[in-house]
Design a protein around this motif. Sequence first.
Motif, PDB file in Angstrom:
ATOM      1  N   VAL A 315      23.596  52.572  -1.548  1.00 21.19           N
ATOM      2  CA  VAL A 315      23.581  52.496  -0.087  1.00 21.19           C
ATOM      3  C   VAL A 315      24.979  52.335   0.479  1.00 21.19           C
ATOM      4  CG1 VAL A 315      22.816  51.086   1.868  1.00 21.19           C
ATOM      5  CG2 VAL A 315      21.204  51.664   0.038  1.00 21.19           C
ATOM      6  N   ASN A 316      25.816  51.608  -0.248  1.00 20.39           N
ATOM      7  CA  ASN A 316      27.183  51.368   0.205  1.00 20.39           C
ATOM      8  C   ASN A 316      28.129  52.364  -0.455  1.00 20.39           C
ATOM      9  OD1 ASN A 316      26.683  48.742   1.707  1.00 20.39           O
ATOM     10  ND2 ASN A 316      25.887  48.234  -0.320  1.00 20.39           N
ATOM     11  N   GLN A 317      29.005  52.931   0.355  1.00 19.81           N
ATOM     12  CA  GLN A 317      29.964  53.921  -0.131  1.00 19.81           C
ATOM     13  C   GLN A 317      31.380  53.398   0.066  1.00 19.81           C
ATOM     14  OE1 GLN A 317      30.776  57.842   2.000  1.00 19.81           O
ATOM     15  NE2 GLN A 317      29.480  58.553   0.308  1.00 19.81           N
ATOM     16  N   GLU A 318      32.210  53.570  -0.943  1.00 21.93           N
ATOM     17  CA  GLU A 318      33.586  53.078  -0.879  1.00 21.93           C
ATOM     18  C   GLU A 318      34.303  53.665   0.336  1.00 21.93           C
ATOM     19  OE1 GLU A 318      36.790  50.791  -2.050  1.00 21.93           O
ATOM     20  OE2 GLU A 318      34.792  50.873  -2.999  1.00 21.93           O
ATOM     21  N   GLY A 319      34.951  52.781   1.093  1.00 19.97           N
ATOM     22  CA  GLY A 319      35.689  53.219   2.257  1.00 19.97           C
ATOM     23  C   GLY A 319      34.843  53.426   3.498  1.00 19.97           C
ATOM     24  N   SER A 320      33.534  53.121   3.429  1.00 17.37           N
ATOM     25  CA  SER A 320      32.640  53.291   4.571  1.00 17.37           C
ATOM     26  C   SER A 320      31.880  52.005   4.834  1.00 17.37           C
ATOM     27  CB  SER A 320      31.641  54.432   4.323  1.00 17.37           C
ATOM     28  OG  SER A 320      32.314  55.650   4.090  1.00 17.37           O
ATOM     29  N   ASN A 321      31.203  51.952   5.965  1.00 14.82           N
ATOM     30  CA  ASN A 321      30.415  50.788   6.345  1.00 14.82           C
ATOM     31  C   ASN A 321      28.939  51.140   6.364  1.00 14.82           C
ATOM     32  OD1 ASN A 321      32.515  48.670   7.365  1.00 14.82           O
ATOM     33  ND2 ASN A 321      33.154  50.620   8.247  1.00 14.82           N
ATOM     34  N   SER A 322      28.106  50.201   5.896  1.00 10.74           N
ATOM     35  CA  SER A 322      26.651  50.324   5.986  1.00 10.74           C
ATOM     36  C   SER A 322      26.099  49.009   6.505  1.00 10.74           C
ATOM     37  CB  SER A 322      26.047  50.654   4.624  1.00 10.74           C
ATOM     38  OG  SER A 322      26.463  51.932   4.177  1.00 10.74           O
ATOM     39  N   LYS A 323      25.068  49.079   7.331  1.00 11.80           N
ATOM     40  CA  LYS A 323      24.557  47.861   7.960  1.00 11.80           C
ATOM     41  C   LYS A 323      23.149  48.098   8.493  1.00 11.80           C
ATOM     42  CE  LYS A 323      26.907  49.121  12.285  1.00 11.80           C
ATOM     43  NZ  LYS A 323      27.910  48.719  13.292  1.00 11.80           N
ATOM     44  N   ARG A 340      29.234  56.584   6.590  1.00 12.82           N
ATOM     45  CA  ARG A 340      29.598  57.235   5.343  1.00 12.82           C
ATOM     46  C   ARG A 340      29.779  58.735   5.548  1.00 12.82           C
ATOM     47  NH1 ARG A 340      25.739  55.509   1.371  1.00 12.82           N
ATOM     48  NH2 ARG A 340      26.075  57.352   0.094  1.00 12.82           N
ATOM     49  N   LYS A 341      30.434  59.361   4.593  1.00 10.00           N
ATOM     50  CA  LYS A 341      30.688  60.794   4.655  1.00 10.00           C
ATOM     51  C   LYS A 341      29.374  61.568   4.646  1.00 10.00           C
ATOM     52  CE  LYS A 341      35.136  60.429   2.239  1.00 10.00           C
ATOM     53  NZ  LYS A 341      35.896  60.821   1.027  1.00 10.00           N
ATOM     54  N   GLY A 343      27.828  62.525   7.510  1.00  6.77           N
ATOM     55  CA  GLY A 343      27.066  62.282   8.733  1.00  6.77           C
ATOM     56  C   GLY A 343      27.468  63.222   9.851  1.00  6.77           C
ATOM     57  N   SER A 344      26.876  62.984  11.014  1.00  2.98           N
ATOM     58  CA  SER A 344      27.117  63.846  12.178  1.00  2.98           C
ATOM     59  C   SER A 344      28.262  63.361  13.043  1.00  2.98           C
ATOM     60  CB  SER A 344      25.848  63.932  13.040  1.00  2.98           C
ATOM     61  OG  SER A 344      24.778  64.496  12.320  1.00  2.98           O
ATOM     62  N   GLY A 345      28.609  62.083  12.917  1.00  2.00           N
ATOM     63  CA  GLY A 345      29.655  61.560  13.789  1.00  2.00           C
ATOM     64  C   GLY A 345      30.175  60.236  13.296  1.00  2.00           C
ATOM     65  N   GLN A 346      29.942  59.196  14.086  1.00  2.23           N
ATOM     66  CA  GLN A 346      30.434  57.876  13.717  1.00  2.23           C
ATOM     67  C   GLN A 346      29.367  57.191  12.847  1.00  2.23           C
ATOM     68  OE1 GLN A 346      32.433  55.898  17.136  1.00  2.23           O
ATOM     69  NE2 GLN A 346      32.048  57.808  18.230  1.00  2.23           N
ATOM     70  N   PHE A 347      28.570  56.273  13.416  1.00  2.00           N
ATOM     71  CA  PHE A 347      27.469  55.711  12.645  1.00  2.00           C
ATOM     72  C   PHE A 347      26.242  56.608  12.803  1.00  2.00           C
ATOM     73  CE2 PHE A 347      30.024  51.914  12.435  1.00  2.00           C
ATOM     74  CZ  PHE A 347      29.634  51.335  11.233  1.00  2.00           C
ATOM     75  N   ASP A 348      25.589  56.924  11.692  1.00  2.00           N
ATOM     76  CA  ASP A 348      24.371  57.734  11.660  1.00  2.00           C
ATOM     77  C   ASP A 348      23.223  56.908  11.102  1.00  2.00           C
ATOM     78  OD1 ASP A 348      25.725  59.917  12.580  1.00  2.00           O
ATOM     79  OD2 ASP A 348      25.119  61.259  10.954  1.00  2.00           O
TER      80      ASP A 348
END
Length: 683
Positions: A315-323, A340-341, A343-348
Amino acid sequence: MNALQSLPINNLTMKLHKVKNTALLVLAGCALATQAYSQADNSLALADKYFAAGDYFTAAGLYGQYLHPVKKQTSSDFPLNIKKRGGSGKGNYVNDLAIQFKQAESYRLANYWNEAAVLYKECFDKDPVTYPNALYWYAVCQRSLGNYAAAQESLDQFISGNPGTAYMQEAGKEKDRLTFISQQRSRPDSVLFHVQKLSINTGNETSVYAPMIAGNDQYLVTSTVKDSVALPGVNPYHNRLFQSTLVNGSLQNLSPVTIEGNDNSLNQGTASLSPDRNTIYFTQWKKENGGSVSSIYYATKKDNGWSQPVLMPSVNQEGSNSKQPFCTADGKYLFFASDRKGGSGQFDIWYAPLQADGQAEEPVNAGTVINTAGNEQAPFYHAASNTLVYASDNRPGMGGYDLFAARGKETNWQAPENMGHPINSSRDDIYYYASEKGSIYNDALIGSDRGSECCLSTYTVSKTAKRQLIAGIVRDCKDNAPLAGAEVVMKETSGKTYNSTTGADGSYVFELSGDINQRQFLLSKEKYAGKTAEMEVDGGKTGWLIDTIYNAPLCLEKKLVIKVENVVTVYFDFDKSLLRDRATQQLDSIYNVLVENPKATIQVSGYTDGLGSVEYNKILSDKRAKACADYLIAKGIDASRISFESFGACCPVEMEMINGRDNPDGRSMNRRALINIDKPAEE
């Protein structure tokens, strides 16, 4: 560690959750006290550092302190109490108005709309040439405050006075937003909703948000609290998970959720439980390099709380945020928000299939029907209605984050719809929960900062169901003319009945309750044969407050109404003495006459056509007369009031041969029984 690093205020909390507790910032600034005193001359530089770090509220105070320095030093150690302007001057700022504009920006980004509005207005009024955009932001502030007329007026003034500027596109979006707000506020169905702030019995205005069911009336919630043990250089205020009981619109008995090995430097929140309540999924985040870093963890149930959190690798990707994880009611999927990479934009919005041990498989993006180039966050999936509810800041809405709902599953979604006013407001509306026991609006809870200068709060949402009507029309079966005055009885499977009378246009209406397919209609009207019909849906109409279901048209057949002076003719099939349906209707009418006239008597005469022997036709005509008599006797007419006689082929009323050819229609008219009704004169 420098002064900026010693204040790890969470940007996610500041911007999304808006936990802007003044005490939080005062205490957090204490670690900077000595350095602040020694660098009083650098107050603007310090304010700029706070601004760059995303601590906009503290920055706003520092800019204000520079513009309006205190005359006498107070006893507080907070850098906002710097006594006077130092020798460094204004730095990169050309004048005090430039600093004031930066202060307005700080208050706006900290979501202190009143303070920002005043400062923006002063900047524009004093120098509209240098600060034309201040008028635009003033309109945004007024919209956020619910002052829609003032917002519209200022926005129109900005657009007309600044054609072709960089803010024109944003101004156009804001204008559309105000139009959308006006449309939403005028929706007739808004009266069906009841939104009320949930009371918290903590004794203060602590932000409590993101409630999620934990069993019966128990909920997991996130709240901002001060740690019992303050560590040097660490912000003592953090978001923590609590369990609470929801009683009569109030969250009571908040108790901390015990998690082994809890790191006090991290924030925890936005939790969700597996269906068996043995696994908890939640977010942990921290301030790092001026930004927020968030990841999703899970823990398993223990006797005295929860095990040590375990990072979910897929669920968590290095260099990205998940919440903001959400576990579906069947335990098959974990929905979450991530930048994460792929996606369509910022948070998806993403989802990951869950394994039996609680681990997640490779996540899948929910798709472009759900996600935009902006932010989509806080997913909640309502399995009872196959509806995904989430917050977005990049779709037509009322301002900030709005809540949207989309029917479907996995990557197959219908177009999301704005959940509308009053679920959404002109501020941020985020986090949604509804019971799986009913509709999407059943026992619903939302997070919103409407009506608050401080924090994201939790609101209850309830919706009165729209009225549902069953409507139809009754017509004459023969000429299709509408029948006025027909009695229509609707019967439910429970046995309960509802009565209606058709109007001049033959229409009737009933209020619907329960299953629309479990209905039966009984129809009656004077001079018409009664009828029973099942419900048959034939279209419908959806309205703001009323939904109407149309029943298929019904018709009644006119029945023969016989008077005492009538002679009634009953016809039979060839070589038969069985009564036709039409014959029974005629005899029923004769029965009514005999009941209404107790002294009336009848005589039945039986006839046949010319085919057959005289002896056979005599017997057949006798059977036909007797069939009529027996029918009335069976209904209760005394046999003494009925006499009958058989005439065979005697006395045809129509010719059976024409020009040497057989005339079947004539023969059919001769296969008959004549019923004479006699009513004696009044004595």
